[in-house]
Design an enzyme around this catalytic site. Structure first.
Site, short mmCIF file in Angstrom:
data_model
loop_
_atom_site.label_atom_id
_atom_site.label_comp_id
_atom_site.label_asym_id
_atom_site.label_seq_id
_atom_site.Cartn_x
_atom_site.Cartn_y
_atom_site.Cartn_z
N LYS A 119 -22.76 -7.54 -6.73
CA LYS A 119 -23.02 -8.60 -7.71
C LYS A 119 -21.69 -9.09 -8.27
O LYS A 119 -20.73 -8.33 -8.31
CB LYS A 119 -23.87 -8.06 -8.87
CG LYS A 119 -24.64 -9.12 -9.62
CD LYS A 119 -25.95 -9.42 -8.94
CE LYS A 119 -26.81 -10.36 -9.71
NZ LYS A 119 -28.20 -10.33 -9.19
N1 GLU Z 1 -29.51 -13.28 -7.31
C1 GLU Z 1 -30.68 -12.95 -6.55
C2 GLU Z 1 -31.16 -11.55 -6.91
O1 GLU Z 1 -30.89 -11.04 -7.97
C3 GLU Z 1 -30.49 -13.19 -5.06
C4 GLU Z 1 -29.37 -12.44 -4.42
C5 GLU Z 1 -29.09 -12.88 -2.96
O2 GLU Z 1 -29.75 -13.75 -2.46
O3 GLU Z 1 -28.17 -12.27 -2.40
O4 GLU Z 1 -31.89 -10.94 -6.18
#
Ligand code: GLU
Length: 426
Positions: A116
């Site tokens: 993240k």
């Molecule tokens: N931000 C989204 C999540 O928390 C998607 C992450 C992604 O597609 O890599 O799952």
């Protein structure tokens, strides 16, 4: 299509999301009987990169922004997870979100680890020119630790397809070649996939349908309240209404709207896009975010931020099913209280997996050069979400666990297996 100012939502108990993530991990680790070294390995993130980004603002001044990219674990494949822009972004929050991505990808059984990123910024105050500069700065700063086989970012709160396009372009410049598979959630004309925008909401729709079916609820007599009206909230509302569910309340940071006869979701979305506030929608009563969470509805979809359902408001929650579209919306104490009163919680690492699953489809398409149509994307997403739901439900029934415990155990077990098979050495 983003949410901000989480403090005006209903958080009354300050819980560090990283403490929540570690508490959840420890409970699952006890259940799995993990040894001390594996616990230490998985409690920590494999890599944390913090950067400070200087940016020339439109008035000529230079501001410096704190940002990071955290990679929790890459045993199962490249790290995967979004980039969050928020004034309160901080390392502990991003650590928690990265760890949850590891379990989420594992529960969905897609070949990724968890990562993240975050930038501490009020993106709503940036001009388009400043936003582009910030995204490009960030891409270059984290370019040593991302890549199609290393770590593949995506959108999250505060970022969208345009942000992904700038990052893809700036990263590609560092490589001397167009590298679309470094990031997902791109615009379709740059190698994005059909269905990515709707994906988190589609995933919510599949798990809610499955849970309602198991509970004997028919859509037309089932009411739904949705907290948060960004990408996940809007698409969940639209798709659930499309399946005949009665979406009676939604909210954003300006507050909530409620109409017991059901809301006109397309009109509410148009209103949000027009004025930026869903509460300007005329044909409904105004409610607070706090009131939304405790409405007498069958299904509650928290689709905003962490720590919204807390020990303080959990006793007043009336929903029978909670489908977590946000990451970490329920504190551990609230979770215990709701379980004790028989509420079924479809946990974030399962319910919100639709986004990353379609991100995986986008990455596969970028790497193969073959592009799929909408039907193929939605059929495959339905398959993955339904299988994940059934696998979690089977563990929950067999081992007498809540859906959250079962999902964590399933997710962590697969990561442990991959880690053991690879070994903990370079
Ligand atoms: N931000 C989204 C999540 O928390 C998607 C992450 C992604 O597609 O890599 O799952």
């Amino acid at each position: 299509m983003v949410e901000s100012k989480r403090e005006v939502l209903s958080s009354s108990e300050v819980v560090d999301p990283y403490v929540t993530a570690l508490t959840q991990f420890d409970v699952a680790a006890d259940h799995l009987g993990l040894n001390e070294s594996m616990r230490q390995y998985l409690r920590n993130n494999q890599r944390e990169l913090v950067v400070h980004l200087p940016l020339r603002m439109d008035d000529g001044s230079i501001e410096v922004f704190w940002a990071c990219r955290v990679q929790h674990n890459w045993s199962r494949g490249p790290c995967k997870g979004g980039i969050r822009y928020h004034p309160d972004a901080n390392l502990d929050e991003v650590r928690a979100l990265a760890m949850w991505m590891s379990w989420k990808c594992s529960v969905a059984n897609i070949p990724y680890g968890g990562g993240k990123g975050g930038i501490k910024v009020n993106h709503k105050k940036l001009s388009r020119h400043e936003a582009e500069g910030l995204a490009r700065r960030y891409a270059v700063a984290i370019s040593p630790v991302i890549g199609p086989d290393v770590d593949v970012p995506a959108p999250d709160v505060g970022t969208d397809a345009q942000t992904m396009a700038w990052i893809a372009d700036a990263y590609s410049a560092t490589q001397g070649r167009w590298t679309p598979a470094v990031i997902t959630g791109k615009p379709i004309s740059l190698g994005g996939t059909v269905g990515r925008d709707a994906a988190t909401g589609s995933g919510i729709m599949y798990v809610v349908q499955e849970a309602a079916r198991r509970r004997g609820l028919s859509p037309s007599s089932t009411t739904v309240a949705i907290q948060g009206f960004g990408n996940a909230g809007q698409w969940s509302a639209r798709l659930l209404a499309g399946k005949g569910f009665q979406v009676v309340a939604v909210s954003d940071t300006s507050g909530g709207i409620h109409n017991g006869q059901g809301l006109d979701i397309e009109a509410a979305i148009a209103q949000k896009n027009n004025s930026g506030r869903v509460t300007d929608y005329p044909k409904a009563d105004r409610i607070t975010n706090e009131e939304l969470l405790t409405l007498p509805v069958d299904i509650l979809v928290p689709a905003a931020f962490e720590n919204q359902i807390t020990a303080a408001n959990a006793p007043a929650v009336k929903a029978k099913i909670i489908a977590e579209a946000a990451n970490g919306p329920t504190t551990p104490e609230a979770d215990r209280m709701l379980n004790d009163s028989g509420v079924i919680i479809i946990p974030d690492i399962l319910a919100s997996a639709g986004g990353v699953v379609v991100s995986y489809f986008e990455w596969v398409q970028n790497r193969s050069g073959m592009y799929w149509d909408e039907k193929e994307v939605s059929n495959r997403l339905e398959q993955v979400m339904t299988r994940a739901f059934q696998e979690v439900a089977a563990v929950s029934e067999r081992e007498k666990l809540t859906m959250r415990e079962a999902a964590l155990i399933l997710g962590i077990r697969r990561v442990v297996e991959a880690t053991e098979l690879r070994g903990m050495r370079p």
